[in-house]
Design a protein around this motif. Structure first.
Motif, PDB file in Angstrom:
ATOM      1  N   ALA A 250       0.823  -1.209   0.000  1.00  0.00           N
ATOM      2  CA  ALA A 250       0.000   0.000   0.000  1.00  0.00           C
ATOM      3  C   ALA A 250       0.857   1.258   0.000  1.00  0.00           C
ATOM      4  O   ALA A 250       0.549   2.231  -0.706  1.00  0.00           O
ATOM      5  N   GLU A 251       1.931   1.260   0.780  1.00  0.00           N
ATOM      6  CA  GLU A 251       2.833   2.419   0.815  1.00  0.00           C
ATOM      7  C   GLU A 251       3.424   2.680  -0.563  1.00  0.00           C
ATOM      8  O   GLU A 251       3.498   3.829  -1.021  1.00  0.00           O
ATOM      9  N   THR A 252       3.851   1.612  -1.233  1.00  0.00           N
ATOM     10  CA  THR A 252       4.423   1.763  -2.569  1.00  0.00           C
ATOM     11  C   THR A 252       3.400   2.311  -3.548  1.00  0.00           C
ATOM     12  O   THR A 252       3.679   3.244  -4.318  1.00  0.00           O
ATOM     13  N   LEU A 253       2.207   1.734  -3.521  1.00  0.00           N
ATOM     14  CA  LEU A 253       1.139   2.192  -4.424  1.00  0.00           C
ATOM     15  C   LEU A 253       0.830   3.676  -4.228  1.00  0.00           C
ATOM     16  O   LEU A 253       0.749   4.448  -5.186  1.00  0.00           O
ATOM     17  N   LEU A 254       0.659   4.065  -2.967  1.00  0.00           N
ATOM     18  CA  LEU A 254       0.165   5.410  -2.681  1.00  0.00           C
ATOM     19  C   LEU A 254       1.261   6.472  -2.715  1.00  0.00           C
ATOM     20  O   LEU A 254       0.966   7.662  -2.597  1.00  0.00           O
ATOM     21  N   SER A 255       2.508   6.052  -2.865  1.00  0.00           N
ATOM     22  CA  SER A 255       3.604   7.016  -2.967  1.00  0.00           C
ATOM     23  C   SER A 255       3.989   7.299  -4.417  1.00  0.00           C
ATOM     24  O   SER A 255       4.822   8.177  -4.684  1.00  0.00           O
ATOM     25  N   GLU A 256       3.394   6.556  -5.348  1.00  0.00           N
ATOM     26  CA  GLU A 256       3.701   6.764  -6.758  1.00  0.00           C
ATOM     27  C   GLU A 256       3.097   8.077  -7.252  1.00  0.00           C
ATOM     28  O   GLU A 256       2.050   8.511  -6.764  1.00  0.00           O
ATOM     29  N   THR A 261      -6.398   5.961  -7.855  1.00  0.00           N
ATOM     30  CA  THR A 261      -7.464   6.709  -7.187  1.00  0.00           C
ATOM     31  C   THR A 261      -8.529   5.770  -6.635  1.00  0.00           C
ATOM     32  O   THR A 261      -9.469   6.221  -5.984  1.00  0.00           O
ATOM     33  N   ALA A 262      -8.388   4.471  -6.919  1.00  0.00           N
ATOM     34  CA  ALA A 262      -9.327   3.475  -6.404  1.00  0.00           C
ATOM     35  C   ALA A 262      -8.592   2.147  -6.230  1.00  0.00           C
ATOM     36  O   ALA A 262      -7.677   1.836  -7.001  1.00  0.00           O
ATOM     37  N   ILE A 263      -8.991   1.393  -5.229  1.00  0.00           N
ATOM     38  CA  ILE A 263      -8.362   0.099  -4.941  1.00  0.00           C
ATOM     39  C   ILE A 263      -9.440  -0.945  -4.686  1.00  0.00           C
ATOM     40  O   ILE A 263     -10.394  -0.693  -3.935  1.00  0.00           O
ATOM     41  N   LEU A 264      -9.262  -2.108  -5.301  1.00  0.00           N
ATOM     42  CA  LEU A 264     -10.094  -3.283  -5.029  1.00  0.00           C
ATOM     43  C   LEU A 264      -9.231  -4.288  -4.293  1.00  0.00           C
ATOM     44  O   LEU A 264      -8.210  -4.747  -4.819  1.00  0.00           O
ATOM     45  N   ALA A 265      -9.596  -4.608  -3.053  1.00  0.00           N
ATOM     46  CA  ALA A 265      -8.814  -5.524  -2.212  1.00  0.00           C
ATOM     47  C   ALA A 265      -9.415  -6.920  -2.267  1.00  0.00           C
ATOM     48  O   ALA A 265     -10.642  -7.077  -2.237  1.00  0.00           O
ATOM     49  N   SER A 266      -8.546  -7.932  -2.307  1.00  0.00           N
ATOM     50  CA  SER A 266      -9.027  -9.304  -2.485  1.00  0.00           C
ATOM     51  C   SER A 266      -9.581  -9.921  -1.206  1.00  0.00           C
ATOM     52  O   SER A 266     -10.229 -10.958  -1.262  1.00  0.00           O
ATOM     53  N   ARG A 281      -1.326   8.400   5.709  1.00  0.00           N
ATOM     54  CA  ARG A 281      -0.740   9.314   4.726  1.00  0.00           C
ATOM     55  C   ARG A 281      -1.541  10.612   4.590  1.00  0.00           C
ATOM     56  O   ARG A 281      -1.247  11.437   3.719  1.00  0.00           O
ATOM     57  N   GLY A 282      -2.538  10.772   5.437  1.00  0.00           N
ATOM     58  CA  GLY A 282      -3.325  11.992   5.409  1.00  0.00           C
ATOM     59  C   GLY A 282      -4.329  12.048   4.274  1.00  0.00           C
ATOM     60  O   GLY A 282      -4.841  13.124   3.940  1.00  0.00           O
TER      61      GLY A 282
END
Length: 361
Positions: A250-256, A261-266, A281-282
């Motif tokens: 998640a950190e890697t995804l959201l720091s790019e 702008t949307a996430i589907l979690a398994s 991350r605010g």
């Protein structure tokens, strides 16, 4: 001393026979559930067994009858609430039919799955329910099927294995969830799963050996492409195998710079860690990141905002697969069944338009 010992030693079949005034063989037939005796004798033996607090020796009974009265269950991750609820369904159905359950965990590792199956067969279980960790190596499951021991599959189908199976339509429900996000205007949509691969990198469906995950990713990518999203594969993220690994993903995804702008979690465990990182991350759900997860876990309805979920019929999956297996154990012969249970989406407050869309309104 002798008197004390007589009170502490386990009650035997001989003790029950003596109290019921029948032969040991007759008492064994009643207590073991085999053979033919009159209703009067059966009632007398059972009354004596209850009065003496008789507890059967399961190993001895299985050697006599060839049946242990036990169902073996192998699931992927016992810490995952999904499997916990499914096992509850299995246990309730088993108990209602007079069976006990022994549970084993594979940790989604094929070698651990094989070891668990071997252990359960050594325990003389009457039948097995397995959630296959992958579809490549199923020789151990083929061996069970060929041996005649009843086998049923939970949550994940194996097209090449003709046994009773209970699943949901993972591809369809992933498409429906992804379509909600695409219709809201999202073009950078991530799919995060615990299934892993070399270097944690997704290349194509050929590297995904867990059937349900493969179908979900296929459905996710299909809708993304239909919506005209360019290169949706880059947002498929593997390896969320633990809270720590999920937070890293998640950190890697959201720091790019072009973060999704949307996430589907398994699953709900993955979604919870993603939700935490978004907050840390605010960022806000859904103002900055929309979120949907598989499985309606308790926490998803009490967050602010509550999370949109794919509500799988988890308890019914477990109950149904156990009922299919029990029918086999009770002697029913019929073609194998592949049940696909209906799945719903509960829309809550975690999906909105992407930030750029709102900024332009």
């Amino acid at each position: 001393m002798t008197k004390h010992a007589s009170h502490t030693r386990p009650t035997t079949v001989s003790d029950v026979a003596r109290a019921a005034k029948v032969s040991k063989a007759t008492a064994a037939r009643v207590l073991g559930g085999y053979g033919v005796v009159s209703d009067t004798i059966r009632a007398g033996v059972l009354a004596a067994a209850m009065a003496l607090d008789y507890r059967p020796n399961e190993l001895a009974r299985s050697m006599t009858t060839g049946k242990s009265g036990i169902i073996g269950v192998v699931v992927g991750d016992i810490e995952n609430p999904f499997f916990g609820l499914a096992v509850r369904g299995i246990s309730d159905a088993a108990r209602a039919a007079g069976f006990n359950v022994i549970l084993a965990n594979s940790g989604e590792k094929i070698e651990a799955e094989k070891a668990a199956v071997k252990l359960l067969i050594g325990k003389r279980v009457d039948g097995l329910i397995v959630t296959p960790s992958e579809s490549r190596d199923i020789s151990h499951l083929r061996d069970i099927h060929r041996s005649g021991r009843p086998l049923a599959l939970l949550d994940r189908a194996l097209p090449d294995l003709d046994v009773d199976t209970v699943t949901v339509d993972d591809r369809d429900i992933a498409m429906r969830a992804t379509r909600i996000l695409a219709n809201a205007g999202h073009r950078r949509i991530a799919y995060v799963t615990a299934v892993d691969a070399q270097r944690h990198q997704y290349r194509d469906l050929g590297q995904i050996y867990t059937s349900s995950v493969r179908e979900r990713i296929d459905g996710f990518l299909t809708v993304c492409r239909d919506a005209g999203i360019d290169g949706p594969e880059r947002y498929v993220r593997l390896g969320a195998t633990s809270p720590e690994q999920t937070r890293s993903v998640a950190e890697t995804l959201l720091s790019e710079t072009d973060r999704p702008t949307a996430i589907l979690a398994s699953d709900s465990l993955i979604a919870l860690e993603i939700f935490k990182i978004i907050r840390q991350r605010g960022l806000r759900v859904p103002d900055d990141v929309s979120l949907i997860t598989f499985h309606d876990a308790d926490w998803t309805s009490v967050t602010t905002p509550p999370i949109t979920v794919i509500d799988q019929p988890v308890y019914a999956l477990g109950k149904s697969v156990a009922e299919l297996l029990i029918r086999r154990l009770e002697g029913e012969t019929r073609p194998s069944e592949r049940l696909v249970l209906p799945t719903a989406i509960i829309e809550r407050g975690s999906v909105g338009p992407p930030p750029t869309t709102k900024a332009n309104v």
